[in-house]
Scaffold this active site. Sequence first.
Site, PDB file in Angstrom:
ATOM      1  N   LYS A   1     -11.340  39.482  -8.359  1.00  0.00           N
ATOM      2  CA  LYS A   1     -12.060  40.584  -7.702  1.00  0.00           C
ATOM      3  C   LYS A   1     -11.482  40.838  -6.313  1.00  0.00           C
ATOM      4  O   LYS A   1     -11.280  41.994  -5.914  1.00  0.00           O
ATOM      5  CB  LYS A   1     -13.564  40.276  -7.628  1.00  0.00           C
ATOM      6  CG  LYS A   1     -14.251  40.424  -8.981  1.00  0.00           C
ATOM      7  CD  LYS A   1     -15.666  39.850  -9.036  1.00  0.00           C
ATOM      8  CE  LYS A   1     -16.153  39.873 -10.494  1.00  0.00           C
ATOM      9  NZ  LYS A   1     -17.453  39.218 -10.709  1.00  0.00           N
TER      10      LYS A   1
ATOM     11  N   GLN B   1     -21.780  35.986  -7.476  1.00  0.00           N
ATOM     12  CA  GLN B   1     -21.207  35.579  -8.762  1.00  0.00           C
ATOM     13  C   GLN B   1     -22.192  34.691  -9.520  1.00  0.00           C
ATOM     14  O   GLN B   1     -22.736  33.734  -8.968  1.00  0.00           O
ATOM     15  CB  GLN B   1     -19.875  34.845  -8.519  1.00  0.00           C
ATOM     16  CG  GLN B   1     -19.099  34.530  -9.782  1.00  0.00           C
ATOM     17  CD  GLN B   1     -18.611  35.780 -10.518  1.00  0.00           C
ATOM     18  OE1 GLN B   1     -18.296  36.797  -9.901  1.00  0.00           O
ATOM     19  NE2 GLN B   1     -18.541  35.717 -11.829  1.00  0.00           N
TER      20      GLN B   1
ATOM     21  N   ASP C   1     -23.275  45.483  -9.029  1.00  0.00           N
ATOM     22  CA  ASP C   1     -23.334  44.924 -10.387  1.00  0.00           C
ATOM     23  C   ASP C   1     -24.335  45.692 -11.262  1.00  0.00           C
ATOM     24  O   ASP C   1     -24.292  45.596 -12.479  1.00  0.00           O
ATOM     25  CB  ASP C   1     -23.836  43.460 -10.331  1.00  0.00           C
ATOM     26  CG  ASP C   1     -22.713  42.434 -10.266  1.00  0.00           C
ATOM     27  OD1 ASP C   1     -21.670  42.665 -10.893  1.00  0.00           O
ATOM     28  OD2 ASP C   1     -22.912  41.402  -9.600  1.00  0.00           O
TER      29      ASP C   1
HETATM   30  N1  GUN Z   1     -20.757  36.432 -14.100  1.00  0.00           N
HETATM   31  C1  GUN Z   1     -20.210  36.857 -15.256  1.00  0.00           C
HETATM   32  N2  GUN Z   1     -20.052  38.191 -15.235  1.00  0.00           N
HETATM   33  C2  GUN Z   1     -20.515  38.622 -14.038  1.00  0.00           C
HETATM   34  C3  GUN Z   1     -20.616  39.899 -13.429  1.00  0.00           C
HETATM   35  O1  GUN Z   1     -20.266  40.949 -13.985  1.00  0.00           O
HETATM   36  N3  GUN Z   1     -21.147  39.911 -12.170  1.00  0.00           N
HETATM   37  C4  GUN Z   1     -21.573  38.792 -11.543  1.00  0.00           C
HETATM   38  N4  GUN Z   1     -22.096  38.916 -10.326  1.00  0.00           N
HETATM   39  N5  GUN Z   1     -21.488  37.591 -12.091  1.00  0.00           N
HETATM   40  C5  GUN Z   1     -20.967  37.514 -13.334  1.00  0.00           C
END
Ligand code: GUN
Length: 294
Positions: free
Chosen positions: A53, A97, A120
């Site tokens: 990211k 995350q 998200d």
């Molecule tokens: N963990 C697995 N996929 C995601 C996601 O799309 N966003 C976040 N914040 N955590 C995750």
Amino acid sequence: MSAIVIDGKAAAAALREEARQRTERLKERGVTPCLAVILVGEDPASLSYVTAKQKALAAAGMEGRDIRLSETTTEAQLLSLIASINADKSVHGILVQLPLPAHIREEAVITAIEPGKDVDCFHPVNVGKLLLGRPGFLPCTPHGVLDLLKGQNIPTKGAHAVVVGRSNIVGKPLAVLLARRELNATVTLCHTGTKDLPFHTRQADILIAAAGTPGLIKKDMIKKGAAVIDVGVNRVADTSARGYHLAGDVDFDGAAEAAGWITPVPGGVGPMTIAMLMRNVAQAAEERGGANGD
Ligand code: GUN
């Protein structure tokens, strides 16, 4: 193999270029889109996601705040950090995350994020807007799946879409989005309580596997010519130097003989998730308007 293999990397590259151009225009107005990415602990898969990211943010010309907290961080400490970033006008998006360590309540953390910064689309307010069809963020992975279908001109209107998996992140929002009037699919949502899963999957014109079970979907569960979208990213232990390989929820080689379209793992849905995140950060920065710090 008869299926068309959908190239998620190429589709994601086009989206990331679009995010880069939106960033350029924002910067001309004195706004640098900025995402704070918070990782608690050192889960190896999560570490690799947050690194990816940050790289994508840099490539789009955006600012990434890379916040790494120890496994022993308390829920109160995390909530207080989120409150301070909510109040910081130079940060447009906040991503915590997941999964979080067991002593921190995921629900409390997600709800603490200011909905306008929830790129998200996990906050109850944003999930509510999604359900009601109101404008707002779309969740990254489901949006990526829809974009792959659109890119291949796979019809959704009147199609029977079967979603396997009811997670808050993928299965539930995808089912809602596919049933929206614009897409007009008839949706079946299957889960661990479903009796005779193959009966349902064989009805699917569009089959979306998001169960988190490697190799769950086999050739004999697929209608000839269906679009098969594999959202699974499972680490399967092996004897390689790395100690594991990535496997989707679909048995790719078998499924590709029956399907009309199929996404590979890796290189299918995965790259789209990060690309859609970049789009949501650009959207957040555009909606906030004003120069950083205003
Ligand atoms: N963990 C697995 N996929 C995601 C996601 O799309 N966003 C976040 N914040 N955590 C995750």
